[in-house]
Design a protein around this motif. Sequence first.
Motif, mmCIF file in Angstrom:
data_model
loop_
_atom_site.group_PDB
_atom_site.id
_atom_site.type_symbol
_atom_site.label_atom_id
_atom_site.label_comp_id
_atom_site.label_asym_id
_atom_site.label_seq_id
_atom_site.Cartn_x
_atom_site.Cartn_y
_atom_site.Cartn_z
ATOM 1 N N ALA B 21 1.075 -1.363 -0.421
ATOM 2 C CA ALA B 21 -0.027 0.196 0.039
ATOM 3 C C ALA B 21 0.637 1.391 -0.092
ATOM 4 C CB ALA B 21 -0.895 0.025 0.913
ATOM 5 N N ARG B 22 2.320 1.307 0.849
ATOM 6 C CA ARG B 22 2.890 2.550 0.797
ATOM 7 C C ARG B 22 3.520 2.704 -0.257
ATOM 8 N NH1 ARG B 22 3.906 6.090 0.632
ATOM 9 N NH2 ARG B 22 5.609 7.840 2.026
ATOM 10 N N TRP B 23 3.584 1.604 -1.219
ATOM 11 C CA TRP B 23 4.702 1.788 -2.584
ATOM 12 C C TRP B 23 4.055 1.826 -3.477
ATOM 13 C CZ3 TRP B 23 8.981 2.961 -3.856
ATOM 14 C CH2 TRP B 23 10.209 2.171 -2.812
ATOM 15 N N LEU B 24 2.567 1.773 -2.838
ATOM 16 C CA LEU B 24 1.396 2.264 -4.015
ATOM 17 C C LEU B 24 0.963 3.188 -3.953
ATOM 18 C CD1 LEU B 24 -0.789 -0.884 -4.876
ATOM 19 C CD2 LEU B 24 0.895 0.170 -6.756
ATOM 20 N N LEU B 25 0.710 4.053 -2.782
ATOM 21 C CA LEU B 25 -0.206 5.422 -2.079
ATOM 22 C C LEU B 25 0.710 6.283 -1.832
ATOM 23 C CD1 LEU B 25 -2.770 3.848 -0.303
ATOM 24 C CD2 LEU B 25 -3.121 4.782 -2.511
ATOM 25 N N ARG B 26 0.600 7.561 -1.898
ATOM 26 C CA ARG B 26 1.625 8.199 -1.433
ATOM 27 C C ARG B 26 2.280 8.566 -0.364
ATOM 28 N NH1 ARG B 26 -1.453 11.792 -4.560
ATOM 29 N NH2 ARG B 26 -2.153 10.915 -6.301
ATOM 30 N N SER B 27 1.267 8.547 0.964
ATOM 31 C CA SER B 27 1.524 9.034 2.088
ATOM 32 C C SER B 27 1.474 8.128 3.086
ATOM 33 C CB SER B 27 0.488 10.144 2.621
ATOM 34 O OG SER B 27 -1.042 9.663 2.733
ATOM 35 N N ASP B 28 1.915 8.022 4.241
ATOM 36 C CA ASP B 28 1.712 6.400 5.395
ATOM 37 C C ASP B 28 0.113 6.781 5.289
ATOM 38 O OD1 ASP B 28 4.556 6.920 5.131
ATOM 39 O OD2 ASP B 28 4.451 7.750 7.214
ATOM 40 N N ALA B 29 -0.322 8.020 5.365
ATOM 41 C CA ALA B 29 -1.608 8.133 6.376
ATOM 42 C C ALA B 29 -2.704 7.559 5.277
ATOM 43 C CB ALA B 29 -2.168 9.335 6.968
ATOM 44 N N GLN B 30 -2.216 8.129 3.820
ATOM 45 C CA GLN B 30 -2.853 6.877 3.167
ATOM 46 C C GLN B 30 -2.908 5.648 3.027
ATOM 47 O OE1 GLN B 30 -1.818 8.497 -0.956
ATOM 48 N NE2 GLN B 30 -3.365 10.597 -1.007
ATOM 49 N N ALA B 31 -1.766 5.055 3.275
ATOM 50 C CA ALA B 31 -1.643 3.864 2.966
ATOM 51 C C ALA B 31 -1.651 2.841 4.745
ATOM 52 C CB ALA B 31 0.182 3.422 2.747
ATOM 53 N N MET B 70 -6.519 5.498 -5.325
ATOM 54 C CA MET B 70 -5.968 6.257 -6.499
ATOM 55 C C MET B 70 -7.055 7.171 -7.266
ATOM 56 S SD MET B 70 -2.737 4.428 -7.125
ATOM 57 C CE MET B 70 -2.570 2.619 -7.267
ATOM 58 N N GLU B 71 -8.128 5.695 -7.380
ATOM 59 C CA GLU B 71 -9.248 6.437 -8.445
ATOM 60 C C GLU B 71 -9.869 7.592 -7.408
ATOM 61 O OE1 GLU B 71 -11.458 5.900 -11.738
ATOM 62 O OE2 GLU B 71 -9.898 5.075 -11.567
ATOM 63 N N ARG B 72 -9.951 7.564 -6.662
ATOM 64 C CA ARG B 72 -10.816 8.406 -5.437
ATOM 65 C C ARG B 72 -10.291 9.974 -6.184
ATOM 66 N NH1 ARG B 72 -12.718 4.417 -1.770
ATOM 67 N NH2 ARG B 72 -11.028 5.047 -0.611
ATOM 68 N N GLN B 73 -8.804 10.456 -5.924
ATOM 69 C CA GLN B 73 -8.410 11.403 -5.903
ATOM 70 C C GLN B 73 -7.012 11.027 -7.530
ATOM 71 O OE1 GLN B 73 -4.741 11.476 -3.632
ATOM 72 N NE2 GLN B 73 -5.394 9.665 -2.315
ATOM 73 N N ARG B 74 -7.624 10.644 -8.597
ATOM 74 C CA ARG B 74 -6.932 10.616 -10.409
ATOM 75 C C ARG B 74 -6.867 11.446 -10.104
ATOM 76 N NH1 ARG B 74 -10.987 8.391 -14.231
ATOM 77 N NH2 ARG B 74 -12.645 9.973 -12.519
ATOM 78 N N HIS B 75 -6.706 13.311 -9.955
ATOM 79 C CA HIS B 75 -6.228 14.243 -10.569
ATOM 80 C C HIS B 75 -5.172 14.223 -9.975
ATOM 81 C CE1 HIS B 75 -11.020 14.697 -11.349
ATOM 82 N NE2 HIS B 75 -11.278 14.924 -9.834
ATOM 83 N N ALA B 76 -4.361 13.862 -8.723
ATOM 84 C CA ALA B 76 -3.001 14.296 -8.442
ATOM 85 C C ALA B 76 -2.360 14.007 -9.013
ATOM 86 C CB ALA B 76 -3.320 13.804 -6.835
ATOM 87 N N PRO B 77 -1.118 13.663 -9.481
ATOM 88 C CA PRO B 77 -0.158 12.748 -10.115
ATOM 89 C C PRO B 77 0.157 11.522 -9.718
ATOM 90 C CG PRO B 77 1.227 14.961 -9.282
ATOM 91 C CD PRO B 77 -0.719 14.649 -9.085
ATOM 92 N N GLU B 78 0.077 10.502 -10.373
ATOM 93 C CA GLU B 78 0.487 9.667 -9.602
ATOM 94 C C GLU B 78 1.857 8.807 -9.618
ATOM 95 O OE1 GLU B 78 -1.460 7.212 -13.031
ATOM 96 O OE2 GLU B 78 -3.258 6.806 -11.458
ATOM 97 N N THR B 79 2.788 9.458 -10.050
ATOM 98 C CA THR B 79 4.449 9.035 -9.745
ATOM 99 C C THR B 79 5.014 10.382 -9.610
ATOM 100 O OG1 THR B 79 4.302 9.625 -12.121
ATOM 101 C CG2 THR B 79 4.241 7.332 -11.554
ATOM 102 N N LEU B 80 6.049 10.356 -8.651
ATOM 103 C CA LEU B 80 6.812 11.031 -8.543
ATOM 104 C C LEU B 80 8.169 11.123 -8.887
ATOM 105 C CD1 LEU B 80 6.118 10.372 -4.169
ATOM 106 C CD2 LEU B 80 5.346 12.545 -6.121
#
Lengths: 235, 171
Positions: B21-31, B70-80
Amino acid sequence: MNPDDKALSELLRRHATRHVAPPSLHAGVRTQVALQALRQPQEGAKSRRWTRWTRWRERFGARWALAGWSGAGLGFGAGLLCAALALPLWQAGWQAWALQPQLVARHVHALQAQALVDVVSSDRHTVKPWFQGRVDYAPPVFDFAEQGFVLAGGRIEHLRGSAVATLAYRRDRHVIDLYVWPADGAPRTPEHHVERGFNVVHWADGAMQYWAVSDVERAQLDQFAALWRVRAAAQ
Amino acid sequence: MNRPAFEHRVLPHLDAGYNLARWLLRSDAQAEDAVQEAVLRAMRYFASLREGDARPWFLGIVRNACFSAMERQRHAPETLEFDEEGFARDVAAAGPGPEGALHEQQVRARVDAALRALSPPLREVVVLREFEDLDYAAIAHIAGVPVGTVMSRLSRAREKLRQALATLEGR
């Protein structure tokens, strides 16, 4: 066919960060599991069919189900739902039906009382700011002088207790009143009505709804609506 | 739900689930949120889990929770993108230390950044393959794609990683 890349694997395994669940997550999950176990005592490993409905009932309807009231609750809920769905439709239809005579009456009154416009201007940059502070939205204002619909000015009408921005246009010797107020978000293509000999055209874009009332010919009012919609879409 | 069985079979894989989850999402909280949600779903469907390793099953649920998030916040960039300046700052802030430790830190930052720069479908197969050591069939099951797709994604991901890490490989 797809042999693993040893060196790359080694690099990733040795150096990439391996995230470890924080203590807060462990604690949260254990709490969840304990709560879930409390919610379903003695169910054991008994398999059950988790249809969408049973899950829903599990979550929201447990109390009704336990008290044996699920039937009554359901009936009541279904009734509420029907009422909730039907009310806006009925209201919208009723409002449209009740609205047209009012709009025509305001139009006639404005013509008779020579109170067609409170701000007299053919310049939309004068008319549009005039509405500021008089209505709590910003109606679009366009001029179609080149097409023969000359902006005469604007005024405020009071309909059902709300101030409504009204634009007056002249077409030859006729007057077109356009009532503008915020829409509920659903676009509507123009609809025709005839009310006491006046032509009424109603349409809506995403932001505003429009009612044009006039004694001009229907084709001309159509043209007016079409011009307006093209101009609004280009904004 | 059979609580002891659930605790025994599923909870040991919490770290694996969090890592994915942490590798797929952008923050600790999201994961954390995604794993919590996955545990709720896992409890709900626990009765449908057959004998055997529960890890691929649980990772599949975590994976789906992540893609929903990720679908819920599709507008943010997916990769860093790899942040060169931030990286240089981090290295500088680390200050003087044993050469080895500094180097280790640099390599980690580079590898992590390269992995983050992959698109989620590619990142997902790499994490499952390299961190979780799952076979292609299990990965295909988790990602919900055919085995052939897993293989082609893996090879594309590796190609990109090789390019990004060309200067590091072999150390």
